[in-house]
Scaffold this motif. Structure first.
Motif, PDB file in Angstrom:
ATOM      1  N   THR A  69      -8.013  -3.657   9.360  1.00  0.00           N
ATOM      2  CA  THR A  69      -6.831  -3.318   8.564  1.00  0.00           C
ATOM      3  C   THR A  69      -6.325  -4.527   7.791  1.00  0.00           C
ATOM      4  O   THR A  69      -6.047  -4.445   6.599  1.00  0.00           O
ATOM      5  CB  THR A  69      -5.702  -2.794   9.481  1.00  0.00           C
TER       6      THR A  69
ATOM      7  N   HIS B 183      -7.862  -5.906  -0.751  1.00  0.00           N
ATOM      8  CA  HIS B 183      -7.157  -5.073  -1.732  1.00  0.00           C
ATOM      9  C   HIS B 183      -6.139  -5.909  -2.500  1.00  0.00           C
ATOM     10  O   HIS B 183      -5.924  -5.711  -3.701  1.00  0.00           O
ATOM     11  CB  HIS B 183      -6.475  -3.891  -1.032  1.00  0.00           C
TER      12      HIS B 183
ATOM     13  N   LEU C 204      -0.708 -12.941   7.501  1.00  0.00           N
ATOM     14  CA  LEU C 204      -1.817 -13.533   6.757  1.00  0.00           C
ATOM     15  C   LEU C 204      -1.418 -14.848   6.099  1.00  0.00           C
ATOM     16  O   LEU C 204      -2.193 -15.817   6.097  1.00  0.00           O
ATOM     17  CB  LEU C 204      -2.331 -12.545   5.708  1.00  0.00           C
TER      18      LEU C 204
ATOM     19  N   TYR D 202      -8.157   3.148  -0.177  1.00  0.00           N
ATOM     20  CA  TYR D 202      -7.925   2.126   0.837  1.00  0.00           C
ATOM     21  C   TYR D 202      -8.783   2.408   2.075  1.00  0.00           C
ATOM     22  O   TYR D 202      -9.405   1.513   2.636  1.00  0.00           O
ATOM     23  CB  TYR D 202      -6.450   2.156   1.241  1.00  0.00           C
TER      24      TYR D 202
ATOM     25  N   THR E 118      -4.579   6.885  -3.701  1.00  0.00           N
ATOM     26  CA  THR E 118      -4.638   5.449  -3.462  1.00  0.00           C
ATOM     27  C   THR E 118      -4.929   5.172  -1.995  1.00  0.00           C
ATOM     28  O   THR E 118      -5.722   4.285  -1.653  1.00  0.00           O
ATOM     29  CB  THR E 118      -3.309   4.782  -3.856  1.00  0.00           C
ATOM     30  N   GLY E 119      -4.286   5.953  -1.134  1.00  0.00           N
ATOM     31  CA  GLY E 119      -4.523   5.811   0.296  1.00  0.00           C
ATOM     32  C   GLY E 119      -5.977   6.087   0.647  1.00  0.00           C
ATOM     33  O   GLY E 119      -6.564   5.419   1.495  1.00  0.00           O
TER      34      GLY E 119
ATOM     35  N   GLU F  48       0.694  -7.538  -2.919  1.00  0.00           N
ATOM     36  CA  GLU F  48       0.218  -6.404  -2.123  1.00  0.00           C
ATOM     37  C   GLU F  48       1.325  -5.887  -1.207  1.00  0.00           C
ATOM     38  O   GLU F  48       1.484  -4.675  -1.024  1.00  0.00           O
ATOM     39  CB  GLU F  48      -0.999  -6.823  -1.295  1.00  0.00           C
TER      40      GLU F  48
ATOM     41  N   LEU G  37      -1.121 -11.777  -1.846  1.00  0.00           N
ATOM     42  CA  LEU G  37      -0.579 -11.168  -0.627  1.00  0.00           C
ATOM     43  C   LEU G  37       0.863 -10.706  -0.836  1.00  0.00           C
ATOM     44  O   LEU G  37       1.257  -9.643  -0.347  1.00  0.00           O
ATOM     45  CB  LEU G  37      -0.663 -12.151   0.538  1.00  0.00           C
TER      46      LEU G  37
ATOM     47  N   LEU H 146       5.138   1.809  -2.241  1.00  0.00           N
ATOM     48  CA  LEU H 146       4.397   3.057  -2.399  1.00  0.00           C
ATOM     49  C   LEU H 146       4.386   3.878  -1.113  1.00  0.00           C
ATOM     50  O   LEU H 146       4.603   5.085  -1.142  1.00  0.00           O
ATOM     51  CB  LEU H 146       2.957   2.751  -2.840  1.00  0.00           C
ATOM     52  N   PHE H 147       4.140   3.215   0.011  1.00  0.00           N
ATOM     53  CA  PHE H 147       4.002   3.954   1.261  1.00  0.00           C
ATOM     54  C   PHE H 147       5.280   3.912   2.090  1.00  0.00           C
ATOM     55  O   PHE H 147       5.403   4.637   3.082  1.00  0.00           O
ATOM     56  CB  PHE H 147       2.820   3.412   2.062  1.00  0.00           C
TER      57      PHE H 147
ATOM     58  N   ARG I   9       2.264  -7.633   7.629  1.00  0.00           N
ATOM     59  CA  ARG I   9       0.868  -8.047   7.398  1.00  0.00           C
ATOM     60  C   ARG I   9       0.789  -9.251   6.484  1.00  0.00           C
ATOM     61  O   ARG I   9       0.042 -10.197   6.734  1.00  0.00           O
ATOM     62  CB  ARG I   9       0.071  -6.885   6.795  1.00  0.00           C
TER      63      ARG I   9
ATOM     64  N   TRP J 202       3.679  -3.876  -3.346  1.00  0.00           N
ATOM     65  CA  TRP J 202       3.017  -2.637  -3.754  1.00  0.00           C
ATOM     66  C   TRP J 202       2.985  -1.618  -2.607  1.00  0.00           C
ATOM     67  O   TRP J 202       3.396  -0.474  -2.758  1.00  0.00           O
ATOM     68  CB  TRP J 202       1.598  -2.977  -4.235  1.00  0.00           C
TER      69      TRP J 202
ATOM     70  N   PHE K  50      -6.449  -5.193   3.775  1.00  0.00           N
ATOM     71  CA  PHE K  50      -5.200  -5.567   3.096  1.00  0.00           C
ATOM     72  C   PHE K  50      -5.440  -6.786   2.211  1.00  0.00           C
ATOM     73  O   PHE K  50      -5.054  -6.809   1.032  1.00  0.00           O
ATOM     74  CB  PHE K  50      -4.141  -5.882   4.159  1.00  0.00           C
TER      75      PHE K  50
END
Lengths: 200, 200
Positions: A151, A158, B183, A128, A124-125, B163, B160, B170-171, B179, B166, A155
């Motif tokens: 970035t 995505h 935004l 991205y 997934t990374g 995301e 947003l 995940l990370f 972020r 998610w 974001f």
DNA sequence: CCTACCGATCGGTAGG
DNA sequence: CCTACCGATCGGTAGG
């Protein structure tokens, strides 16, 4: 390392997993689906985890073939970034029965540490980064304003793709895909417009 | 309706489901976790499906209490829309162990028709409407330009938030939350700025 | 690739 | 709320 039978199993496994989840994918169900015995199928993999990893690998190949590779014919930069998101929306409509394999799998496994999660994170990374790279190139080439935050833009883009998948799968109306398309286009057009005004 | 024991079971069920999934939530595991017998626990619910529905109901109450209710102190319109997203990001950081219950559950059940999916669709749709309503009010009150597309803006803002959940899950880096916050703020400020210029 | 099987666990029930 | 149990299915193995 393969064999046609193994590929055939994985093809089905990916579809099943996209509908029932990667953990809900059971060896017995998959074997019955393919008209073979559990142990016959199991012989192709050492464990359920290996089967899951192999299914992820196959899903990544499909994603590569449907989304990333076709975008290579578009010029690097803004055009290719557009192609990537367009391909992704197409693949959503006509891809797996169960929507984006990786979106579902990542939310399923984010709380289950292990090799499967690691592989999902890695792939997934990578996707991205592919998208972000094209945005950076667009900046370098003057197609986007030089102060664009790649970035943040990646974001945002995505996020719109994820929302499209989520809403389409949950509510079953394709309006979500249209909305994402409209927003992605206006976002890139606005960024581009600002770039052109500045360099004029 | 209820009983303290039932509430106690549901409290734990919601946490477990947010980590292991709503289907991965098993009666045996839940009972062991609470130090009671399977059948003792089962007596509080008629079926696994009823347990899942009850857990969803409890998750909705928590969401209501953490995200929607506190926003009622902000003025209807733009301020309340801001409060809703801020509360949501807070709840993400300090809510369930497993991230947003509904985000995970909706992607888990989108391919499993039935009462559970229906309930997830209903509650998720309701949250969507709450956010969109405040954006419409902001338009009516002249806090956002009159040609703002509230549906599209809600789609974007919800994207947003999704995301952020998610990526954070995940990370495991909280940058995603920052972020999303950046935004969301710039999106509302820009929309607001355009509205003010126009009405000036 | 198969049959036949393992112990564990699933959702759920009987009976108290 | 419990013990004790049901048939089904889980991932996995033995042996061929």
């Amino acid at each position: 390392m393969g064999g046609a039978k193994r590929d055939q199993i994985l093809e089905r496994a990916v579809v099943l997993a996209s509908v029932e989840g990667l953990e809900g994918l059971t060896i017995g169900r998959l074997a019955a689906d393919l008209g073979m015995s559990k142990s016959g199928l199991f012989g192709h993999f050492g464990s359920k985890e290996d089967l899951q990893l192999a299914a992820i690998g196959r899903a990544a190949e499909i994603f590569e073939g449907r989304v990333i590779a076709p975008a290579a014919t578009s010029e690097a930069g803004l055009d290719r970034a557009r192609a990537l998101t367009e391909n992704w929306l197409d693949y959503l409509m006509n891809g797996f029965e169960g929507g984006c394999f990786f979106h579902a799998a990542s939310l399923e496994f984010d709380g289950r540490p292990g090799k499967v999660k690691d592989e999902i994170v890695r792939l997934t990374g990578r996707w991205y980064v592919v998208l972000e790279d094209q945005l950076r190139r667009a900046i370098t080439r003057g197609q986007l304003p030089s102060d664009t935050d790649a970035t943040l833009l990646a974001f945002e883009m995505h996020a719109l793709l994820g929302e499209a998948n989520w809403a389409f799968r949950l509510f079953g109306r394709s309006e979500a895909l249209t909305r994402a398309r409209v927003l992605l286009n206006s976002k890139l057009a606005r960024a581009q417009g600002a770039g052109e005004r500045r360099s004029a």
